[in-house]
Design a protein around this motif. Structure first.
Motif, PDB file in Angstrom:
ATOM      1  N   ASP A 271       0.830  -1.229   0.246  1.00 10.64           N
ATOM      2  CA  ASP A 271       0.084  -0.053   0.029  1.00 10.64           C
ATOM      3  C   ASP A 271       0.943   1.110  -0.089  1.00 10.64           C
ATOM      4  O   ASP A 271       1.731   1.575   1.104  1.00 10.64           O
ATOM      5  N   ALA A 272       0.566   2.263  -0.919  1.00  8.88           N
ATOM      6  CA  ALA A 272       1.287   3.342  -0.943  1.00  8.88           C
ATOM      7  C   ALA A 272       1.137   4.294   0.153  1.00  8.88           C
ATOM      8  O   ALA A 272       1.913   4.912   0.749  1.00  8.88           O
ATOM      9  N   ASP A 273      -0.369   4.189   0.622  1.00 10.38           N
ATOM     10  CA  ASP A 273      -0.594   5.026   1.651  1.00 10.38           C
ATOM     11  C   ASP A 273      -1.550   4.412   2.577  1.00 10.38           C
ATOM     12  O   ASP A 273      -2.762   4.152   2.273  1.00 10.38           O
ATOM     13  N   PRO A 274      -1.155   3.648   3.512  1.00  7.62           N
ATOM     14  CA  PRO A 274      -1.670   2.605   4.299  1.00  7.62           C
ATOM     15  C   PRO A 274      -2.886   3.270   4.905  1.00  7.62           C
ATOM     16  O   PRO A 274      -3.849   2.449   5.096  1.00  7.62           O
ATOM     17  N   ALA A 275      -2.950   4.462   5.515  1.00 11.67           N
ATOM     18  CA  ALA A 275      -4.088   4.932   6.344  1.00 11.67           C
ATOM     19  C   ALA A 275      -5.107   5.230   5.335  1.00 11.67           C
ATOM     20  O   ALA A 275      -6.450   5.059   5.912  1.00 11.67           O
ATOM     21  N   VAL A 276      -4.771   5.899   4.080  1.00 13.97           N
ATOM     22  CA  VAL A 276      -6.065   6.015   3.029  1.00 13.97           C
ATOM     23  C   VAL A 276      -6.464   4.610   2.606  1.00 13.97           C
ATOM     24  O   VAL A 276      -7.503   4.509   2.624  1.00 13.97           O
ATOM     25  N   ALA A 277      -5.653   3.715   2.474  1.00 17.48           N
ATOM     26  CA  ALA A 277      -5.940   2.379   1.927  1.00 17.48           C
ATOM     27  C   ALA A 277      -7.028   1.788   2.983  1.00 17.48           C
ATOM     28  O   ALA A 277      -8.042   1.225   2.474  1.00 17.48           O
ATOM     29  N   ALA A 278      -6.536   1.944   4.047  1.00 17.81           N
ATOM     30  CA  ALA A 278      -7.444   1.276   5.191  1.00 17.81           C
ATOM     31  C   ALA A 278      -8.865   1.975   5.007  1.00 17.81           C
ATOM     32  O   ALA A 278     -10.221   1.473   5.317  1.00 17.81           O
ATOM     33  N   ARG A 279      -9.054   3.421   5.358  1.00 19.11           N
ATOM     34  CA  ARG A 279     -10.240   4.014   5.209  1.00 19.11           C
ATOM     35  C   ARG A 279     -11.069   3.900   3.903  1.00 19.11           C
ATOM     36  O   ARG A 279     -12.158   3.489   4.202  1.00 19.11           O
ATOM     37  N   THR A 280     -10.492   3.509   2.826  1.00 17.12           N
ATOM     38  CA  THR A 280     -10.931   3.179   1.697  1.00 17.12           C
ATOM     39  C   THR A 280     -11.649   1.847   1.659  1.00 17.12           C
ATOM     40  O   THR A 280     -12.823   1.678   1.393  1.00 17.12           O
TER      41      THR A 280
END
Length: 330
Positions: A271-280
């Motif tokens: 994941d390039a941006d883990p926090a954003v990936a989790a929210r998505t």
């Protein structure tokens, strides 16, 4: 009476000895041993979505170590794997989706070809087994530009595998991977990934057959792009709709179904941006569960089609579809 019983037993014993002596002379029909086939059936599966025919194409499997997963203790991960009789490293499918709208033939992702080793690269063979030829594909929609999704654009000869297709990818994705200086600026460990993306798309760009788009937009009639960022900057899902039926192809929202369904906050090293990936992931799980929306994923167990069930307290389960005949079959 006792003498008679002894005499009977003696004659019975003699008869058995006689049969045993003759046994090698008795002709017994020979049964040829059936050799094991040791191959699998072609990896494709069809699903109707209104008037659309969706054919899942299996590219193969890769094994992903749970060390790649973040935000959950190793012991908890192992418990979740054991509940679904899965091992570590976990065999993980790579799928692509061929959509025949009746007017156009549209491929969503292309598999890896040979860029990720011998266990992948079966999309083209399975596309042909499913009754289609690569020259019939009108459009290729990419969820993102990782090699196991875009690598199949390029043939061994360096030419376009889909000679008449226009390739679509989000502008954010193209800007990240395809910029002229992207490889030079990339960390050393990532340079190869950038090169795969650029090599795979270059022949299409040179032919004027690479197009970008931005935001949520209808790419083709009945097929809408939906931004799903985090895994990569321009990671995109595609929502199909025909005659009131819908299917969301969500790309790489899930890599480990046993773990990430139960814990959507678990991310993966890719994941390039883990926090954003989790929210998505949390947002799409909630939406698809509430709407009972049919979903498809590139790394869900083949054929990668099913539903998300909400189990409460932010946890979800994967409910795969049952095998079914085509709706019009006799």
């Amino acid at each position: 009476m006792q003498a008679m019983s002894l005499r009977t037993a003696w004659w019975a014993g003699k008869a058995l000895l006689a049969v045993a002596a003759l046994w090698p002379l008795i002709s017994v029909p020979a049964h040829a041993e059936a050799p094991q086939v040791k191959t699998q059936v072609p990896g494709y599966y069809r699903q109707a979505v209104g008037d659309f025919e969706v054919t899942v194409l299996h590219d193969g499997q890769i094994k992903l170590d749970t060390k790649l997963l973040k935000n959950l203790r190793a012991g908890e991960i192992q418990k979740l794997l054991a509940l679904q009789f899965r091992n570590n490293p976990t065999p993980t499918a790579v799928n692509a989706f061929l959509v025949n709208t009746g007017r156009q033939l549209v491929l969503v992702d292309t598999g890896a070809a040979k860029v990720f080793g011998p266990t992948l690269g079966q999309v083209l063979a399975n596309l042909k087994a499913a009754g289609y030829e690569p020259g019939q594909v009108d459009a290729v929609l990419l969820t993102h530009l990782h090699g196991d999704h875009a690598g199949g654009l390029l043939g061994a000869d360096g030419q376009r595998v889909f000679p008449k297709a226009t390739v679509y990818v989000s502008q954010a994705e193209a800007s990240h991977w395809l910029a002229a200086d992207a490889i030079a600026k990339a960390p050393e460990a990532m340079k190869g990934f950038f090169k795969i993306a650029q090599d795979a798309t270059a022949p299409y760009a040179q032919a004027g057959a690479l197009k970008t788009f931005a935001g949520a937009t209808e790419i083709l009639p009945g097929i809408k792009a939906l931004p799903a960022p985090g895994h990569t900057p321009g990671h995109t899902g595609y929502l199909l709709e025909s005659k009131g039926q819908r299917l969301l192809i969500w790309g790489d929202l899930v890599h480990n179904v046993a773990v990430q369904m139960a814990h959507p906050n678990v991310t993966i090293e890719f994941d390039a941006d883990p926090a954003v990936a989790a929210r998505t992931r949390q947002a799409l799980f909630k939406w698809t569960a509430q709407d009972a929306l049919l979903v498809a994923g590139m790394h869900l167990p083949f054929p990668g089609l099913g539903h998300v069930r909400e189990d409460g307290r932010g946890r979800y389960s994967w409910v795969p579809i049952d095998f079914a005949l085509w709706p019009d079959a006799p």
